[in-house]
Design a protein around this motif. Structure first.
Motif, PDB file in Angstrom:
ATOM      1  N   THR A 368       7.751   6.095 -18.443  1.00 46.58           N
ATOM      2  CA  THR A 368       8.458   6.546 -17.234  1.00 46.58           C
ATOM      3  C   THR A 368       8.801   5.388 -16.303  1.00 46.58           C
ATOM      4  OG1 THR A 368       6.332   6.997 -16.230  1.00 46.58           O
ATOM      5  CG2 THR A 368       7.466   8.879 -17.251  1.00 46.58           C
ATOM      6  N   GLY A 369       8.646   4.162 -16.783  1.00 49.71           N
ATOM      7  CA  GLY A 369       9.018   3.010 -15.963  1.00 49.71           C
ATOM      8  C   GLY A 369       7.794   2.315 -15.404  1.00 49.71           C
ATOM      9  N   ALA A 370       7.886   1.889 -14.124  1.00 48.79           N
ATOM     10  CA  ALA A 370       6.828   1.071 -13.519  1.00 48.79           C
ATOM     11  C   ALA A 370       6.016   1.898 -12.520  1.00 48.79           C
ATOM     12  CB  ALA A 370       7.463  -0.116 -12.800  1.00 48.79           C
ATOM     13  N   GLU A 371       4.688   1.876 -12.693  1.00 48.97           N
ATOM     14  CA  GLU A 371       3.811   2.522 -11.705  1.00 48.97           C
ATOM     15  C   GLU A 371       3.112   1.434 -10.931  1.00 48.97           C
ATOM     16  OE1 GLU A 371       0.906   5.889 -12.456  1.00 48.97           O
ATOM     17  OE2 GLU A 371       1.986   5.753 -14.362  1.00 48.97           O
ATOM     18  N   ARG A 372       3.329   1.384  -9.630  1.00 47.37           N
ATOM     19  CA  ARG A 372       2.791   0.275  -8.846  1.00 47.37           C
ATOM     20  C   ARG A 372       1.285   0.385  -8.668  1.00 47.37           C
ATOM     21  NH1 ARG A 372       5.797   3.482  -6.656  1.00 47.37           N
ATOM     22  NH2 ARG A 372       7.711   2.491  -6.032  1.00 47.37           N
ATOM     23  N   ILE A 373       0.648  -0.776  -8.535  1.00 43.80           N
ATOM     24  CA  ILE A 373      -0.801  -0.838  -8.307  1.00 43.80           C
ATOM     25  C   ILE A 373      -1.020  -1.273  -6.857  1.00 43.80           C
ATOM     26  CG2 ILE A 373      -2.958  -1.939  -9.021  1.00 43.80           C
ATOM     27  CD1 ILE A 373      -1.645  -2.457 -11.749  1.00 43.80           C
ATOM     28  N   ALA A 374      -1.885  -0.565  -6.150  1.00 50.76           N
ATOM     29  CA  ALA A 374      -2.112  -0.865  -4.731  1.00 50.76           C
ATOM     30  C   ALA A 374      -2.769  -2.229  -4.569  1.00 50.76           C
ATOM     31  CB  ALA A 374      -2.991   0.218  -4.115  1.00 50.76           C
ATOM     32  N   MET A 375      -2.214  -3.052  -3.686  1.00 47.15           N
ATOM     33  CA  MET A 375      -2.732  -4.402  -3.468  1.00 47.15           C
ATOM     34  C   MET A 375      -3.495  -4.507  -2.145  1.00 47.15           C
ATOM     35  SD  MET A 375      -2.184  -6.538  -5.969  1.00 47.15           S
ATOM     36  CE  MET A 375      -2.585  -5.246  -7.123  1.00 47.15           C
ATOM     37  N   GLY A 376      -3.585  -3.415  -1.392  1.00 42.85           N
ATOM     38  CA  GLY A 376      -4.289  -3.467  -0.112  1.00 42.85           C
ATOM     39  C   GLY A 376      -3.436  -4.101   0.973  1.00 42.85           C
ATOM     40  N   LYS A 377      -4.127  -4.649   1.995  1.00 47.87           N
ATOM     41  CA  LYS A 377      -3.422  -5.181   3.172  1.00 47.87           C
ATOM     42  C   LYS A 377      -2.951  -6.609   2.978  1.00 47.87           C
ATOM     43  CE  LYS A 377      -5.404  -2.922   7.165  1.00 47.87           C
ATOM     44  NZ  LYS A 377      -6.509  -2.962   8.108  1.00 47.87           N
ATOM     45  N   ALA A 378      -1.784  -6.926   3.512  1.00 52.73           N
ATOM     46  CA  ALA A 378      -1.357  -8.316   3.612  1.00 52.73           C
ATOM     47  C   ALA A 378      -2.121  -8.939   4.787  1.00 52.73           C
ATOM     48  CB  ALA A 378       0.140  -8.391   3.868  1.00 52.73           C
ATOM     49  N   ALA A 379      -2.564 -10.204   4.635  1.00 52.77           N
ATOM     50  CA  ALA A 379      -3.232 -10.915   5.732  1.00 52.77           C
ATOM     51  C   ALA A 379      -2.202 -11.239   6.828  1.00 52.77           C
ATOM     52  CB  ALA A 379      -3.871 -12.189   5.199  1.00 52.77           C
ATOM     53  N   THR A 380      -2.660 -11.629   8.001  1.00 55.60           N
ATOM     54  CA  THR A 380      -1.764 -11.816   9.153  1.00 55.60           C
ATOM     55  C   THR A 380      -0.613 -12.776   8.857  1.00 55.60           C
ATOM     56  OG1 THR A 380      -3.686 -11.465  10.550  1.00 55.60           O
ATOM     57  CG2 THR A 380      -1.740 -12.398  11.622  1.00 55.60           C
ATOM     58  N   PHE A 381      -0.933 -13.924   8.254  1.00 57.83           N
ATOM     59  CA  PHE A 381       0.102 -14.933   7.945  1.00 57.83           C
ATOM     60  C   PHE A 381       1.162 -14.329   7.016  1.00 57.83           C
ATOM     61  CE2 PHE A 381       1.192 -18.690   5.089  1.00 57.83           C
ATOM     62  CZ  PHE A 381       1.997 -19.336   6.014  1.00 57.83           C
ATOM     63  N   GLN A 382       0.692 -13.699   5.946  1.00 58.86           N
ATOM     64  CA  GLN A 382       1.615 -13.113   4.975  1.00 58.86           C
ATOM     65  C   GLN A 382       2.378 -11.947   5.587  1.00 58.86           C
ATOM     66  OE1 GLN A 382      -1.399 -14.299   4.094  1.00 58.86           O
ATOM     67  NE2 GLN A 382      -0.945 -15.622   2.345  1.00 58.86           N
ATOM     68  N   LYS A 383       1.698 -11.142   6.376  1.00 60.42           N
ATOM     69  CA  LYS A 383       2.365  -9.963   6.956  1.00 60.42           C
ATOM     70  C   LYS A 383       3.533 -10.394   7.843  1.00 60.42           C
ATOM     71  CE  LYS A 383       1.693  -5.788   9.550  1.00 60.42           C
ATOM     72  NZ  LYS A 383       1.275  -5.428  10.897  1.00 60.42           N
ATOM     73  N   GLY A 384       3.287 -11.439   8.637  1.00 56.69           N
ATOM     74  CA  GLY A 384       4.352 -11.933   9.511  1.00 56.69           C
ATOM     75  C   GLY A 384       5.522 -12.459   8.708  1.00 56.69           C
ATOM     76  N   MET A 385       5.220 -13.256   7.707  1.00 51.89           N
ATOM     77  CA  MET A 385       6.313 -13.834   6.896  1.00 51.89           C
ATOM     78  C   MET A 385       7.073 -12.757   6.136  1.00 51.89           C
ATOM     79  SD  MET A 385       5.002 -17.494   5.447  1.00 51.89           S
ATOM     80  CE  MET A 385       6.560 -17.808   4.637  1.00 51.89           C
ATOM     81  N   ILE A 386       6.326 -11.833   5.529  1.00 52.01           N
ATOM     82  CA  ILE A 386       6.978 -10.784   4.715  1.00 52.01           C
ATOM     83  C   ILE A 386       7.862  -9.900   5.604  1.00 52.01           C
ATOM     84  CG2 ILE A 386       6.517  -8.632   3.434  1.00 52.01           C
ATOM     85  CD1 ILE A 386       4.025 -10.043   2.247  1.00 52.01           C
TER      86      ILE A 386
END
Ligand code: NAD
Ligand code: G6P
Ligand code: MN
Length: 443
Positions: A368-386
């Motif tokens: 059925t294609g791709a089933e995503r896997i939960a990666m949890g929270k992005a850290a502050t640095f990554q969250k801002g950049m993303i």
């Protein structure tokens, strides 16, 4: 007994990557059996040069596989199980503009990054949507694996415009890096690594890498990357071009910014843009290198094969990176649930990022294609950049959909590598002229 054989269409048959992919497909024919291999391109002349050589290759190595090449969408997209999409709308002539226009304004000029990537995005969206529509019209049960760039913007556009299509957007950069990690650790190959990774396309981080016994491999990798980046050297890198050497080595400086993760190489453009500009020649960019080496070699070797009417002594080799494309097809065809990365609507995979963001995370691939896997929270640095970069990508698609000058100006201005809205406007205005045959007329 499952005796299915598959029909594969390469869309963008004239691509420099086509012979490598054909060889990979032929090498894995036991694992992923083929009955037909087809090429489609909207530039018949370019495609013919590659197709004439590949026809010989297929005939010599797998005569049971039917080979067809066409510029007619109905012919090409009929009776197909998998489409591998690798088009470059505007070809190298426009890639060159994507690189040179920003550089003329002192800004990074790169295929998928910054203003160049956005400009390419606005060209690619209608091209890839058209391929999806052809597939749905002529082979409605087929799957498309798209790696036409800029994959982040293309994936955001297909999420919005063709939400139910069987398209999976993918990238080989993490594959290349994981091959390097395996080499650094003296492991057999990247399949020995069990990893967690999150971010956007060309904009992500590994948070955990283990072997199959659960042993944490991050400490050894970090120690190596801190000194050498992802540069392996020796035999491993004997064919690596100088500009890629620079990129793999620069990963050491990118890593230093967040020693708790390991970065994608593309983050160098966002975190060290002045360094990149200083190391660029505005008159001779990556496109010039690709035309002088990869394109010249691929087309030269194709011409030689055609002249000899034989590919028995060819120096074309199976493209190691493209084995992940065969793995993906196999996983979908045989429902293997193999874990690989995809560029996919977030929907909670990174819990503190917009659910409508198009992210790159590990998925389980099956029928059925791709089933995503939960990666949890992005850290502050990554969250801002993303959050910033994803907004740039969303604004680019808004601009294309709404034909909006101001949205595109916002996209350029928000982009981390563009210093201010004035420079953004200067670049944009030059790009509008250069892209007049490809972009919608902006209001
Ligand atoms: P290329 O220019 O050699 O080949 C692209 C081909 O697409 C050309 O033959 C061209 O005629 C054709 N084309 C352009 N517009 C088309 C359209 N609308 N319909 C049908 N065909 C069309 O380019 P390349 O360097 O071989 O790269 C091909 C693509 O693959 C690019 O988008 C590149 O960025 C991408 N790529 C992606 C990844 C990834 O990790 N996602 C890796 C490698 C290459
Ligand atoms: C990596 C990226 C691709 C990109 C390519 C550019 O493989 O994952 O998305 O297209 O590099 O390589 P090139 O040799 O064309 O500069
Ligand atoms: Mn990529």
């Amino acid at each position: 007994m499952d005796d299915r054989k598959f029909s594969v269409l390469i869309a963008g048959g004239g691509s420099t990557y086509t012979p490598g992919i054909v060889l990979t497909l032929l090498e894995h024919i036991k694992k992923f059996p083929l009955r037909k291999l087809k090429f489609y391109d909207n530039d018949g002349e370019r495609q013919k040069k590659i197709a004439d050589a590949c026809r010989i290759l297929v005939k010599e190595r797998a005569p049971e596989v039917e080979f067809e090449s066409s510029t007619n969408p109905e012919e090409a997209f009929s009776d197909v199980d998998f489409v591998m999409a690798q088009i470059r709308v505007g070809k190298y002539a426009m890639r060159s503009q994507d690189e040179k226009i920003p550089l003329a304004h002192g800004v990074v000029g790169q295929e998928t990054t910054g203003p160049g990537g956005i400009a390419y995005g606005l060209r690619s969206i209608p091209g890839v949507i058209q391929l999806v529509d052809y597939m749905e019209k002529y082979s409605p049960n087929a799957w498309m694996l798209n790696y036409s760039n800029p994959a982040a913007i293309v994936a955001e556009a297909t999420r919005r415009l063709r939400p139910n299509s069987k398209i999976i957007n993918i990238c080989d950069m993490p594959i290349d890096i994981m091959d390097r990690m395996a080499a650094i650790l003296n492991l057999k190959d990247r399949n020995e690594l069990v990893f967690r990774y999150y971010g956007l396309n060309h904009f992500g981080w590994w948070t955990d890498i283990r072997d199959k016994t659960g042993k944490d491999l991050m400490p050894a990798l970090k120690e190596y990357v801190a000194k050498n980046g992802y540069w392996v050297g020796g035999d491993y890198d004997k064919n690596t071009e100088a500009s890629w050497e620079e990129t793999f080595k620069k990963a050491a400086d990118v890593y230093a910014l967040d020693p708790s993760t390991l970065p994608n190489t593309y983050l160098k453009y966002y975190l060290y843009p002045s360094w990149v500009v200083k190391h660029s020649d505005p008159k001779y960019t990556r496109t010039d290198e690709v035309e002088a080496y990869r394109q010249k070699n691929v087309f030269g070797e194709c011409a030689r094969i055609v002249k000899n009417s034989s590919a028995k002594d060819t120096n074309f080799v199976s493209d190691q990176h493209s084995t992940y494309i065969v793995d993906l097809c196999t996983a979908i065809a045989y429902d293997t649930k193999q874990r690989m990365l995809a560029i996919i609507p977030n929907e909670g995979a990174i819990s503190n990022i917009d659910p409508t963001a198009t992210v790159e995370v590990p998925c389980l691939f099956g029928a059925t294609g791709a089933e995503r896997i939960a990666m949890g929270k992005a850290a502050t640095f990554q969250k801002g950049m993303i959050t910033e970069q994803n907004s740039v990508e969303k604004l680019a698609v808004d601009a294309w959909e709404q034909h909006s000058y101001v949205k595109l100006w916002e996209a350029f201005s928000l982009c981390k590598i563009v210093p201010d809205a004035g420079v953004a406007k200067d670049i944009l205005d030059d790009m509008i002229v250069a892209n007049k045959d490809f972009w919608p007329e902006l209001k």
